[in-house]
Scaffold this motif. Structure first.
Motif, PDB file in Angstrom:
ATOM      1  N   VAL A  37       0.838  -1.205   0.000  1.00  0.00           N
ATOM      2  CA  VAL A  37       0.000   0.000   0.000  1.00  0.00           C
ATOM      3  C   VAL A  37       0.875   1.258   0.000  1.00  0.00           C
ATOM      4  O   VAL A  37       0.605   2.222  -0.732  1.00  0.00           O
ATOM      5  CB  VAL A  37      -0.960  -0.009   1.202  1.00  0.00           C
ATOM      6  N   ILE A  38       1.948   1.245   0.785  1.00  0.00           N
ATOM      7  CA  ILE A  38       2.841   2.411   0.839  1.00  0.00           C
ATOM      8  C   ILE A  38       3.517   2.630  -0.509  1.00  0.00           C
ATOM      9  O   ILE A  38       3.641   3.767  -0.983  1.00  0.00           O
ATOM     10  CB  ILE A  38       3.877   2.238   1.974  1.00  0.00           C
ATOM     11  N   VAL A  39       3.947   1.546  -1.156  1.00  0.00           N
ATOM     12  CA  VAL A  39       4.582   1.670  -2.480  1.00  0.00           C
ATOM     13  C   VAL A  39       3.582   2.222  -3.490  1.00  0.00           C
ATOM     14  O   VAL A  39       3.915   3.085  -4.312  1.00  0.00           O
ATOM     15  CB  VAL A  39       5.162   0.311  -2.936  1.00  0.00           C
ATOM     16  N   MET A  40       2.324   1.762  -3.433  1.00  0.00           N
ATOM     17  CA  MET A  40       1.316   2.277  -4.369  1.00  0.00           C
ATOM     18  C   MET A  40       1.045   3.756  -4.115  1.00  0.00           C
ATOM     19  O   MET A  40       0.875   4.525  -5.063  1.00  0.00           O
ATOM     20  CB  MET A  40       0.024   1.469  -4.260  1.00  0.00           C
ATOM     21  N   TYR A  41       1.002   4.156  -2.839  1.00  0.00           N
ATOM     22  CA  TYR A  41       0.828   5.578  -2.550  1.00  0.00           C
ATOM     23  C   TYR A  41       2.030   6.384  -3.013  1.00  0.00           C
ATOM     24  O   TYR A  41       1.892   7.565  -3.363  1.00  0.00           O
ATOM     25  CB  TYR A  41       0.587   5.817  -1.058  1.00  0.00           C
ATOM     26  N   GLY A  42       3.215   5.763  -3.007  1.00  0.00           N
ATOM     27  CA  GLY A  42       4.397   6.442  -3.526  1.00  0.00           C
ATOM     28  C   GLY A  42       4.254   6.800  -4.992  1.00  0.00           C
ATOM     29  O   GLY A  42       4.855   7.765  -5.472  1.00  0.00           O
ATOM     30  N   GLY A  43       3.448   6.049  -5.722  1.00  0.00           N
ATOM     31  CA  GLY A  43       3.207   6.355  -7.130  1.00  0.00           C
ATOM     32  C   GLY A  43       2.462   7.657  -7.342  1.00  0.00           C
ATOM     33  O   GLY A  43       2.538   8.251  -8.425  1.00  0.00           O
ATOM     34  N   VAL A  61       6.271   5.774 -14.582  1.00  0.00           N
ATOM     35  CA  VAL A  61       6.815   5.577 -13.239  1.00  0.00           C
ATOM     36  C   VAL A  61       5.677   5.278 -12.263  1.00  0.00           C
ATOM     37  O   VAL A  61       5.798   4.401 -11.396  1.00  0.00           O
ATOM     38  CB  VAL A  61       7.632   6.806 -12.791  1.00  0.00           C
ATOM     39  N   MET A  62       4.560   5.978 -12.418  1.00  0.00           N
ATOM     40  CA  MET A  62       3.399   5.743 -11.555  1.00  0.00           C
ATOM     41  C   MET A  62       2.887   4.309 -11.737  1.00  0.00           C
ATOM     42  O   MET A  62       2.566   3.622 -10.762  1.00  0.00           O
ATOM     43  CB  MET A  62       2.295   6.744 -11.869  1.00  0.00           C
ATOM     44  N   LEU A  63       2.849   3.832 -12.957  1.00  0.00           N
ATOM     45  CA  LEU A  63       2.403   2.469 -13.236  1.00  0.00           C
ATOM     46  C   LEU A  63       3.360   1.441 -12.625  1.00  0.00           C
ATOM     47  O   LEU A  63       2.918   0.410 -12.107  1.00  0.00           O
ATOM     48  CB  LEU A  63       2.299   2.263 -14.752  1.00  0.00           C
ATOM     49  N   ILE A  64       4.652   1.734 -12.647  1.00  0.00           N
ATOM     50  CA  ILE A  64       5.637   0.833 -12.048  1.00  0.00           C
ATOM     51  C   ILE A  64       5.406   0.728 -10.537  1.00  0.00           C
ATOM     52  O   ILE A  64       5.401  -0.368  -9.975  1.00  0.00           O
ATOM     53  CB  ILE A  64       7.075   1.299 -12.369  1.00  0.00           C
ATOM     54  N   PHE A  65       5.195   1.860  -9.875  1.00  0.00           N
ATOM     55  CA  PHE A  65       4.953   1.843  -8.430  1.00  0.00           C
ATOM     56  C   PHE A  65       3.671   1.082  -8.097  1.00  0.00           C
ATOM     57  O   PHE A  65       3.644   0.275  -7.158  1.00  0.00           O
ATOM     58  CB  PHE A  65       4.864   3.273  -7.884  1.00  0.00           C
ATOM     59  N   GLY A  94       3.454  -2.419  -5.956  1.00  0.00           N
ATOM     60  CA  GLY A  94       2.590  -2.508  -4.783  1.00  0.00           C
ATOM     61  C   GLY A  94       1.588  -3.641  -4.900  1.00  0.00           C
ATOM     62  O   GLY A  94       1.350  -4.381  -3.935  1.00  0.00           O
ATOM     63  N   MET A  95       1.008  -3.814  -6.081  1.00  0.00           N
ATOM     64  CA  MET A  95       0.049  -4.901  -6.286  1.00  0.00           C
ATOM     65  C   MET A  95       0.738  -6.267  -6.195  1.00  0.00           C
ATOM     66  O   MET A  95       0.166  -7.217  -5.656  1.00  0.00           O
ATOM     67  CB  MET A  95      -0.650  -4.758  -7.644  1.00  0.00           C
TER      68      MET A  95
END
Length: 121
Positions: free
Chosen positions: A24-30, A39-43, A47-48
């Protein structure tokens, strides 16, 4: 500093829960990379993947938990599950063993490791 021990099932469940929070934290980092969709898609993908791996770990420990031996703790008298030769009570952290040869010995998680037996000729 003494090493603290805990029940193996609880350790693995805690690891799976940590994977969920990390995902969840990694996805919010996006969100910080909204201007760069790649880059947003990578984060979000990382996260997923972390959350999906957590689901696999939860499934695995659930299957392992069904095979665990249920014993009554002599200290707190609650039922707890034991994985391996030695384990801790889930509630009071009392050392438990299923091996009569280990009764009375100091608790050590190394008793669960299989020793390499030398080839005898």
């Amino acid at each position: 500093m003494a090493k603290t021990y805990s029940n193996k099932i609880n350790k693995i469940r805690s690891f799976a829960l940590a994977l969920i929070f990390i995902g969840v934290i990694v996805m919010y980092g996006g969100i910080f990379f909204r201007d760069n969709p790649i880059v947003m898609l990578i984060f979000i993908t990382l996260g997923m993947l972390s959350i999906l791996f957590s689901m696999v770990v939860y499934f695995w420990i659930g299957m392992l938990s069904t095979k665990a031996v249920v014993v009554t703790c002599p200290n707190c008298e609650k039922q707890t599950k034991v994985l391996g030769r030695v384990d801790m009570c889930m509630y009071c952290r009392e050392p438990l063993t299923l091996d009569p040869n280990l009764e009375g010995k100091e608790f050590n998680e190394d008793y669960n490791k299989k020793k390499k037996e030398s080839a005898q000729n």
